[in-house]
Scaffold this motif. Sequence first.
Motif, mmCIF file in Angstrom:
data_model
loop_
_atom_site.group_PDB
_atom_site.id
_atom_site.type_symbol
_atom_site.label_atom_id
_atom_site.label_comp_id
_atom_site.label_asym_id
_atom_site.label_seq_id
_atom_site.Cartn_x
_atom_site.Cartn_y
_atom_site.Cartn_z
ATOM 1 N N ILE A 158 106.559 54.058 48.054
ATOM 2 C CA ILE A 158 107.343 53.005 48.686
ATOM 3 C C ILE A 158 107.541 51.869 47.690
ATOM 4 O O ILE A 158 106.579 51.366 47.113
ATOM 5 C CB ILE A 158 106.639 52.488 49.959
ATOM 6 C CG1 ILE A 158 106.498 53.615 50.988
ATOM 7 C CG2 ILE A 158 107.399 51.306 50.547
ATOM 8 C CD1 ILE A 158 105.721 53.211 52.222
ATOM 9 N N GLN A 205 108.907 48.029 47.053
ATOM 10 C CA GLN A 205 109.202 46.800 47.787
ATOM 11 C C GLN A 205 110.497 46.194 47.274
ATOM 12 O O GLN A 205 110.536 45.559 46.208
ATOM 13 C CB GLN A 205 108.060 45.794 47.614
ATOM 14 C CG GLN A 205 108.248 44.534 48.444
ATOM 15 C CD GLN A 205 107.108 43.556 48.239
ATOM 16 O OE1 GLN A 205 106.420 43.606 47.236
ATOM 17 N NE2 GLN A 205 106.904 42.668 49.206
ATOM 18 N N LYS A 206 111.576 46.398 48.040
ATOM 19 C CA LYS A 206 112.892 45.858 47.729
ATOM 20 C C LYS A 206 113.351 46.255 46.325
ATOM 21 O O LYS A 206 112.669 46.983 45.597
ATOM 22 C CB LYS A 206 112.898 44.334 47.883
ATOM 23 C CG LYS A 206 112.776 43.853 49.315
ATOM 24 C CD LYS A 206 113.987 44.227 50.146
ATOM 25 C CE LYS A 206 113.902 43.658 51.548
ATOM 26 N NZ LYS A 206 115.073 44.052 52.356
ATOM 27 N N ARG A 222 109.878 47.606 39.166
ATOM 28 C CA ARG A 222 109.161 48.361 40.195
ATOM 29 C C ARG A 222 109.827 49.711 40.448
ATOM 30 O O ARG A 222 109.148 50.723 40.634
ATOM 31 C CB ARG A 222 109.097 47.538 41.480
ATOM 32 C CG ARG A 222 108.227 46.293 41.357
ATOM 33 C CD ARG A 222 108.300 45.437 42.608
ATOM 34 N NE ARG A 222 107.552 44.189 42.415
ATOM 35 C CZ ARG A 222 107.556 43.176 43.282
ATOM 36 N NH1 ARG A 222 108.290 43.277 44.390
ATOM 37 N NH2 ARG A 222 106.860 42.082 43.038
ATOM 38 N N GLN A 248 116.831 50.269 50.656
ATOM 39 C CA GLN A 248 116.892 48.849 50.336
ATOM 40 C C GLN A 248 117.168 47.978 51.556
ATOM 41 O O GLN A 248 117.201 46.753 51.436
ATOM 42 C CB GLN A 248 117.987 48.618 49.287
ATOM 43 C CG GLN A 248 117.758 49.348 47.972
ATOM 44 C CD GLN A 248 116.467 48.923 47.298
ATOM 45 O OE1 GLN A 248 116.176 47.728 47.203
ATOM 46 N NE2 GLN A 248 115.680 49.892 46.843
ATOM 47 N N GLY A 277 112.261 46.080 54.955
ATOM 48 C CA GLY A 277 111.188 45.405 54.257
ATOM 49 C C GLY A 277 109.971 46.299 54.094
ATOM 50 O O GLY A 277 109.872 47.383 54.676
ATOM 51 N N LEU A 278 109.023 45.846 53.299
ATOM 52 C CA LEU A 278 107.828 46.638 53.005
ATOM 53 C C LEU A 278 107.014 46.917 54.271
ATOM 54 O O LEU A 278 106.534 48.033 54.474
ATOM 55 C CB LEU A 278 106.964 45.906 51.975
ATOM 56 C CG LEU A 278 105.666 46.609 51.575
ATOM 57 C CD1 LEU A 278 105.959 47.950 50.917
ATOM 58 C CD2 LEU A 278 104.826 45.728 50.645
ATOM 59 N N LYS A 329 108.588 49.732 56.276
ATOM 60 C CA LYS A 329 108.424 51.021 55.594
ATOM 61 C C LYS A 329 107.006 51.562 55.746
ATOM 62 O O LYS A 329 106.795 52.769 55.925
ATOM 63 C CB LYS A 329 108.759 50.880 54.108
ATOM 64 C CG LYS A 329 110.235 50.697 53.793
ATOM 65 C CD LYS A 329 110.430 50.655 52.276
ATOM 66 C CE LYS A 329 111.878 50.486 51.894
ATOM 67 N NZ LYS A 329 112.059 50.478 50.426
ATOM 68 N N VAL A 382 102.192 52.343 47.201
ATOM 69 C CA VAL A 382 103.010 51.152 47.405
ATOM 70 C C VAL A 382 103.200 50.438 46.072
ATOM 71 O O VAL A 382 102.230 49.959 45.473
ATOM 72 C CB VAL A 382 102.367 50.195 48.425
ATOM 73 C CG1 VAL A 382 103.287 49.015 48.700
ATOM 74 C CG2 VAL A 382 102.039 50.926 49.717
ATOM 75 N N GLY A 418 104.340 47.331 44.974
ATOM 76 C CA GLY A 418 104.657 46.015 45.532
ATOM 77 C C GLY A 418 104.205 44.897 44.628
ATOM 78 O O GLY A 418 104.319 44.972 43.405
ATOM 79 N N ARG A 419 103.624 43.863 45.261
ATOM 80 C CA ARG A 419 103.262 42.663 44.500
ATOM 81 C C ARG A 419 102.197 42.936 43.441
ATOM 82 O O ARG A 419 102.186 42.315 42.391
ATOM 83 C CB ARG A 419 102.778 41.582 45.461
ATOM 84 C CG ARG A 419 103.870 41.061 46.373
ATOM 85 C CD ARG A 419 103.319 40.051 47.350
ATOM 86 N NE ARG A 419 104.368 39.571 48.261
ATOM 87 C CZ ARG A 419 104.136 38.742 49.276
ATOM 88 N NH1 ARG A 419 102.897 38.292 49.492
ATOM 89 N NH2 ARG A 419 105.137 38.359 50.048
#
Length: 617
Positions: A513, A515-516, A521, A557, A560-561, A564, A578, A580-581
Motif C-alpha cells: 500500500i 500512501q498517496k 514512495r 490514488q 487515503g491510507l 486502504k 505500508v 508511508g511516513r
Amino acid sequence: MKTYFSSPRAAASGTHGYLKARSAPLRCAHSSSRQRVTDFWIPTVNVHKHEEAPDATQLLIRAGYLRQAYAGIFQMLPLGLRVQEKLERLIDKHMRSVKASKVSLSSLSSKALWQKSGRWKPGAEFFAFKDRKDSEWLLTPTHEEEITTLVAGLVQTRQQLPVRLYQIGRKYRDEKRPRGGLLRGREFLMKDLYTFDATPKEAHATYDDIRGAYRRFLDELTVPYTEARAVSGDMGGNLSHEYHFPNTAGEDIVITCTNCDYARNEEFSRQPTCSAEIIKDLPTANSTNTRPLLQEDYLSPDGQSLIRAVAPHPTTMFSAVAQHDQSLNSYAIKAALNGIVEIDSGLESPHALFEKNVSSLSSSGNGTQKLSIYYLLDTQVEPESAQALIASDMDRFSSEGVDFYLVKIPPNSTQGINLLKHQTGDPCPDCGTGTLQLNKAIEVGHTFHLGTRYSSKLGLTSRLDNAQDPVPVEMGCHGIGVSRLIAAVASCLSDESGLNWPRVIAPFEAVIIVQKSHGGRVQAAEQIYDELAMSSSSPSPSPNATVAVDVLLDDRQDQGLGWKLKDADAIGYPVIIVVGRSFDTGKVEVQCRRLKIKRDVEVAAVAGFVRDLLQKL
C-alpha cells in the motif's frame, strides 16, 4: 495490446456492496507485469460498516469475493475465484501424491441409472427434470453411479487395477431451506475421488493412503481440524471418516477425548445387532426400581409403527452429568433399530399421529396394513420398569389389532444399548481416563469405503488370479467440499477486522500500500514488489531457493491510507506492507494480523522479512 477497464474503489461512503457509476475512460494496461489493484475488479464496499457478528458468507460478500444470485446459489467474483483456483491447485497436488488422475464428468445423470443403483427416492433432494423426449434426468449431487458405469466399460481384469479417478466440479442439491451461505447451498463445488481395487485388503490400504493425503492437505491450510469416525448414510459401506473444522457455525457435533485419539461425529453410534420379539406376557412390575426415566416417541416413515425409547434419567447415573441435556440420542436409536424398523426423527407429536393412523385404519376396515409398537430400552432399564407404559398401550391399542414388540440384544452379545446423548465431561468410552469434549464443527471432507455396493449393481467386475468367475470391484469415494472450504476457512480465521487467509489459498499473499502519490514512495513500492515477485532460476528446487511471492500493488490514488488499510484487513491479505511516513527514515511498515506483528523494517530487508513471515503462515 490488451485493454482493461479502470475501476478503482469508490469512496468509503459508497453504497454497500455495489460499484458506484463512474465514467473512467478505457486505458492501456501497465507495460510492466506487476499486479495492480487498478487492473483488478473488486466491488466497492463500505469499510466503515460492520454487521454485528457477520457469518463467513457475509464477510466474503462484504470484502468483494462473491454475491448471492438466488437462495443457496452464489456467483464467484475475481477475488473469490483466485481463492477457489488456488484451493483447486492444492487439491490437485495432493491427489497426484496418491496417483489419482483427473477427469471431468457431466453434471447430468440418468434417473434410470440411479434407480438401478437403488438410490432414487421420490421426494429426495434431487433437481429432476424431463427433456423434450420425456427422458428423465437429474442434476448430479454426486457421481458414484456415473463413474462406476464409466469404469465398468473399461476395466475387466485385476491387472487393470487399481484405478484412482477424481474431479472437481459442480454438484446440485435441492435444499428445502438453504442456510449458512456457502456452507449449505443448492449448487456447490466439490472434489470427489473414486478408487477401485481388486480385493478388500487392497481397498483398505487405498483408504488409508487417501486419509493420509487428506491430513497432509489440511495441514497445509493451517486450520485446526479433527478426523472423526462417521456414519456412511446413503453413500453405503460401513467405514467412513469425516474431517471437521471446530467452529460454532458448524451443523455437526464432534466428540473428542481429552486423553486419547477418540473422535466421533455425534451421528456415529455403535449399537449391537438387535432383534424384535413379540410381547406375549406383560412384564411384572418391579416395585424396588423407582429411578426416574426418560422416554421419547418416534414414528416410522409409513406411520404404521410407533417406537417408544426409554433410558435412565442421566442425573441418576453419575454426578458428573448433572447438567446433561435431558434428551435421548436419535442417532443411537436409529442404529439400535437398524434392520428392524426405520424412524422419522423430525415429526412432532408422533404418538398423536400414530393414534390418528390407528383410528383411520380402524374406520376404513383396512386389515392389510399391520400396526405395531416397538419398545427400545436402554441396557440400564429393566423391562419391568416399562411395565406401566406397555400395559397402558396394550389397554388402549390391543383391540385395534396392534402388535407389541420388545427390542432385545442377542444373549451372547457383550455390548449394551446406550440411548443417552454424550455430553462434555462424560468419561471416554475408549480409554476410560479422559473426558469427552463436544464441539460444533464444519464438515469439510469425507472418506468412504463403499465396498461393492455400486459395482455389484452396475456390472463393474474383475477376474482375480486363477478365478473362473469375475467378482465385483471394491470401491471407495472421497470428497472435499471446495466451495464449503472457502467459507469454513473464512469462518475459522476471521476476526473483528475481517478475513484472514492462510498463505496457501489467499487471493494474494501480500499487498503493498502506497500512501498517496509520492515519487520516491511509488518507486520504493515497485522495487519491493519486484524483489518479492522474483524467484531463483535454479532448474531443481532446493531448500535455499527463492520462491516468488504472489503480491499485489495497491496503486489507487483516490483513497487515503486509513481507508486502504481497512480495505486490506477486510480482504484478509496475510501480509500488508505500508509505504508511508516511515519511508522518510528509510523504513516501511510490515503487518501480519495472524502473527500479531506490526514492525518498521528497512526497505532493503523487506523482501526477506516478508518471506520469513509467509513461511510461518
